[in-house]
Design a protein around this motif. Structure first.
Motif, PDB file in Angstrom:
ATOM      1  N   VAL A   1      14.374 -10.480   0.302  1.00  0.00           N
ATOM      2  CA  VAL A   1      13.900 -11.839   0.041  1.00  0.00           C
ATOM      3  C   VAL A   1      13.259 -11.842  -1.346  1.00  0.00           C
ATOM      4  O   VAL A   1      12.329 -11.068  -1.605  1.00  0.00           O
ATOM      5  CB  VAL A   1      12.894 -12.298   1.106  1.00  0.00           C
ATOM      6  CG1 VAL A   1      12.337 -13.678   0.763  1.00  0.00           C
ATOM      7  CG2 VAL A   1      13.562 -12.316   2.470  1.00  0.00           C
ATOM      8  N   CYS A   2      13.770 -12.701  -2.232  1.00  0.00           N
ATOM      9  CA  CYS A   2      13.420 -12.637  -3.646  1.00  0.00           C
ATOM     10  C   CYS A   2      12.821 -13.953  -4.141  1.00  0.00           C
ATOM     11  O   CYS A   2      13.514 -14.764  -4.779  1.00  0.00           O
ATOM     12  CB  CYS A   2      14.655 -12.301  -4.469  1.00  0.00           C
ATOM     13  SG  CYS A   2      15.498 -10.792  -3.954  1.00  0.00           S
ATOM     14  N   PRO A   3      11.553 -14.198  -3.869  1.00  0.00           N
ATOM     15  CA  PRO A   3      10.930 -15.423  -4.371  1.00  0.00           C
ATOM     16  C   PRO A   3      10.523 -15.286  -5.828  1.00  0.00           C
ATOM     17  O   PRO A   3      10.505 -14.171  -6.391  1.00  0.00           O
ATOM     18  CB  PRO A   3       9.694 -15.556  -3.486  1.00  0.00           C
ATOM     19  CG  PRO A   3       9.323 -14.143  -3.175  1.00  0.00           C
ATOM     20  CD  PRO A   3      10.630 -13.397  -3.056  1.00  0.00           C
ATOM     21  N   GLY A   4      10.169 -16.419  -6.423  1.00  0.00           N
ATOM     22  CA  GLY A   4       9.520 -16.410  -7.724  1.00  0.00           C
ATOM     23  C   GLY A   4       8.024 -16.482  -7.502  1.00  0.00           C
ATOM     24  O   GLY A   4       7.467 -15.768  -6.675  1.00  0.00           O
TER      25      GLY A   4
ATOM     26  N   VAL B   1      10.639  -7.643   1.217  1.00  0.00           N
ATOM     27  CA  VAL B   1      10.151  -8.686   0.305  1.00  0.00           C
ATOM     28  C   VAL B   1      10.228  -8.145  -1.111  1.00  0.00           C
ATOM     29  O   VAL B   1       9.459  -7.256  -1.505  1.00  0.00           O
ATOM     30  CB  VAL B   1       8.725  -9.126   0.667  1.00  0.00           C
ATOM     31  CG1 VAL B   1       8.222 -10.145  -0.352  1.00  0.00           C
ATOM     32  CG2 VAL B   1       8.696  -9.731   2.070  1.00  0.00           C
ATOM     33  N   ALA B   2      11.171  -8.673  -1.868  1.00  0.00           N
ATOM     34  CA  ALA B   2      11.383  -8.270  -3.255  1.00  0.00           C
ATOM     35  C   ALA B   2      10.890  -9.395  -4.165  1.00  0.00           C
ATOM     36  O   ALA B   2       9.851  -9.995  -3.914  1.00  0.00           O
ATOM     37  CB  ALA B   2      12.856  -7.933  -3.487  1.00  0.00           C
ATOM     38  N   SER B   3      11.636  -9.720  -5.213  1.00  0.00           N
ATOM     39  CA  SER B   3      11.203 -10.739  -6.168  1.00  0.00           C
ATOM     40  C   SER B   3      12.348 -11.040  -7.120  1.00  0.00           C
ATOM     41  O   SER B   3      13.202 -10.184  -7.366  1.00  0.00           O
ATOM     42  CB  SER B   3       9.991 -10.233  -6.963  1.00  0.00           C
ATOM     43  OG  SER B   3       9.693 -11.085  -8.046  1.00  0.00           O
TER      44      SER B   3
ATOM     45  N   LYS C   1      11.174  -3.761  -7.607  1.00  0.00           N
ATOM     46  CA  LYS C   1      11.859  -4.802  -6.844  1.00  0.00           C
ATOM     47  C   LYS C   1      13.371  -4.705  -7.011  1.00  0.00           C
ATOM     48  O   LYS C   1      14.128  -5.028  -6.078  1.00  0.00           O
ATOM     49  CB  LYS C   1      11.357  -6.175  -7.269  1.00  0.00           C
ATOM     50  CG  LYS C   1       9.876  -6.417  -6.964  1.00  0.00           C
ATOM     51  CD  LYS C   1       9.542  -6.207  -5.486  1.00  0.00           C
ATOM     52  CE  LYS C   1       8.120  -6.612  -5.158  1.00  0.00           C
ATOM     53  NZ  LYS C   1       7.781  -6.406  -3.737  1.00  0.00           N
ATOM     54  N   SER C   2      13.821  -4.247  -8.165  1.00  0.00           N
ATOM     55  CA  SER C   2      15.257  -4.037  -8.373  1.00  0.00           C
ATOM     56  C   SER C   2      15.779  -2.964  -7.427  1.00  0.00           C
ATOM     57  O   SER C   2      16.878  -3.086  -6.871  1.00  0.00           O
ATOM     58  CB  SER C   2      15.518  -3.632  -9.826  1.00  0.00           C
ATOM     59  OG  SER C   2      16.895  -3.437 -10.061  1.00  0.00           O
ATOM     60  N   TRP C   3      14.997  -1.916  -7.205  1.00  0.00           N
ATOM     61  CA  TRP C   3      15.395  -0.877  -6.250  1.00  0.00           C
ATOM     62  C   TRP C   3      15.544  -1.472  -4.855  1.00  0.00           C
ATOM     63  O   TRP C   3      16.536  -1.200  -4.155  1.00  0.00           O
ATOM     64  CB  TRP C   3      14.354   0.244  -6.221  1.00  0.00           C
ATOM     65  CG  TRP C   3      14.784   1.388  -5.353  1.00  0.00           C
ATOM     66  CD1 TRP C   3      15.474   2.496  -5.740  1.00  0.00           C
ATOM     67  CD2 TRP C   3      14.597   1.500  -3.930  1.00  0.00           C
ATOM     68  NE1 TRP C   3      15.715   3.302  -4.654  1.00  0.00           N
ATOM     69  CE2 TRP C   3      15.197   2.711  -3.524  1.00  0.00           C
ATOM     70  CE3 TRP C   3      13.992   0.698  -2.968  1.00  0.00           C
ATOM     71  CZ2 TRP C   3      15.199   3.137  -2.201  1.00  0.00           C
ATOM     72  CZ3 TRP C   3      13.999   1.117  -1.635  1.00  0.00           C
ATOM     73  CH2 TRP C   3      14.584   2.337  -1.273  1.00  0.00           C
ATOM     74  N   LEU C   4      14.569  -2.290  -4.437  1.00  0.00           N
ATOM     75  CA  LEU C   4      14.629  -2.903  -3.109  1.00  0.00           C
ATOM     76  C   LEU C   4      15.864  -3.773  -2.949  1.00  0.00           C
ATOM     77  O   LEU C   4      16.515  -3.763  -1.903  1.00  0.00           O
ATOM     78  CB  LEU C   4      13.378  -3.748  -2.856  1.00  0.00           C
ATOM     79  CG  LEU C   4      12.142  -3.088  -2.262  1.00  0.00           C
ATOM     80  CD1 LEU C   4      11.037  -4.108  -2.100  1.00  0.00           C
ATOM     81  CD2 LEU C   4      12.451  -2.419  -0.937  1.00  0.00           C
ATOM     82  N   ILE C   5      16.172  -4.544  -3.984  1.00  0.00           N
ATOM     83  CA  ILE C   5      17.345  -5.427  -3.924  1.00  0.00           C
ATOM     84  C   ILE C   5      18.621  -4.595  -3.818  1.00  0.00           C
ATOM     85  O   ILE C   5      19.486  -4.858  -2.974  1.00  0.00           O
ATOM     86  CB  ILE C   5      17.390  -6.346  -5.154  1.00  0.00           C
ATOM     87  CG1 ILE C   5      16.210  -7.323  -5.144  1.00  0.00           C
ATOM     88  CG2 ILE C   5      18.710  -7.121  -5.201  1.00  0.00           C
ATOM     89  CD1 ILE C   5      15.997  -8.042  -6.463  1.00  0.00           C
ATOM     90  N   SER C   6      18.736  -3.600  -4.686  1.00  0.00           N
ATOM     91  CA  SER C   6      19.952  -2.773  -4.693  1.00  0.00           C
ATOM     92  C   SER C   6      20.131  -2.048  -3.365  1.00  0.00           C
ATOM     93  O   SER C   6      21.234  -2.027  -2.795  1.00  0.00           O
ATOM     94  CB  SER C   6      19.874  -1.761  -5.843  1.00  0.00           C
ATOM     95  OG  SER C   6      21.023  -0.942  -5.863  1.00  0.00           O
TER      96      SER C   6
END
Length: 252
Positions: free
Chosen positions: A177-180, A137-139, A153-158
């Protein structure tokens, strides 16, 4: 074979919604949180309502013993976990220079180092079975300059993007998963005002989880729930750092 999902931060917010929606598909669960009373209450309700197996682990994921307890469960080949959902997290309401460094280290721990440790524990078994899914769960904050929260969260996405490619041919998918902004207890728990956030920017937890699970099943590396946030992430790629940081600060 019955699927089994381990969810961190499982008693509130998106974690609770992941547990609910997976239970509806008759997926067995391992729920992780700090409060044993809340874990027991949620587990009892899900067992009664859906007839599934629900285990609980009371663990503080800021501590080595807590992380080790969850990692040991993920490595248990006798009752394998096929879905890992790294959801536990919290926010810091002050600016970076105003926060205690210890709080910033805890923030980094729960958002980066703990998910890293749990993925490292889960992957060998998943790869050996050639079957598994990981959801981080990122953002959308991970796509713009937004303090240490955005950086984490950028680390998680990458990492999720890389890992999804790295392990796809071996049967394991990894999805960020990147919600607002989501209607959960997240902002209340960090004592943050939501007055400056326009009503149209809010998402419901059930939509975020439903789309996240769908994209995970589709083996996508990144899931951005809702068309409006997909459009905003696309636009952010063409914005200056100054403009993107200002938008993030203002909640727009």
């Amino acid at each position: 074979m019955t699927e089994r999902a381990l969810i961190t931060g499982a008693t509130a917010g998106l974690g609770a919604e992941f547990a609910q929606q997976l239970a509806q598909t008759h997926t067995d669960l391992v729920l992780v949180a700090r409060d044993q009373g809340k874990l027991d209450a949620k587990a009892a309700r899900l067992r009664q309502e859906y007839g599934i197996e629900v285990e609980t682990i009371s663990a503080d994921l800021l501590t080595e013993p807590g992380i080790n307890a969850v990692a040991e469960r993920l490595a248990d080949a006798a009752a394998p976990v096929s879905i890992l959902i790294n959801n536990a997290g919290f926010g810091l309401v002050k600016s970076f220079e105003q926060n205690d460094l210890a709080d910033e280290f805890d923030h980094l721990q729960v958002h980066v180092k703990t998910p890293m440790a749990l993925m490292h524990a889960a992957l060998p078994g998943m790869l050996a079975r050639r079957h598994g899914r990981i959801i981080n769960v990122a953002s959308v904050a991970g796509f713009i300059p937004r303090g240490t929260y955005g950086a984490c969260k950028s680390w998680l996405i990458s990492f999720s993007r890389w890992a999804n490619v790295q392990y796809a041919d071996r049967g394991v998918s990894v999805t960020a998963v990147c919600p607002g902004f989501v209607h959960t207890e997240f902002h209340q728990r960090m004592d943050a005002s939501t007055a400056g956030i326009a009503s149209w920017m809010w998402l419901d937890a059930d939509q975020v989880v439903r789309e996240g699970l769908k994209d995970s099943a589709g083996r996508k590396s990144v899931s951005i729930p809702s068309l409006k946030y997909k459009a905003m992430v696309l636009l952010s790629k063409f914005s200056s750092d100054k403009l993107a940081a200002l938008a993030g600060k203002r909640g727009r």
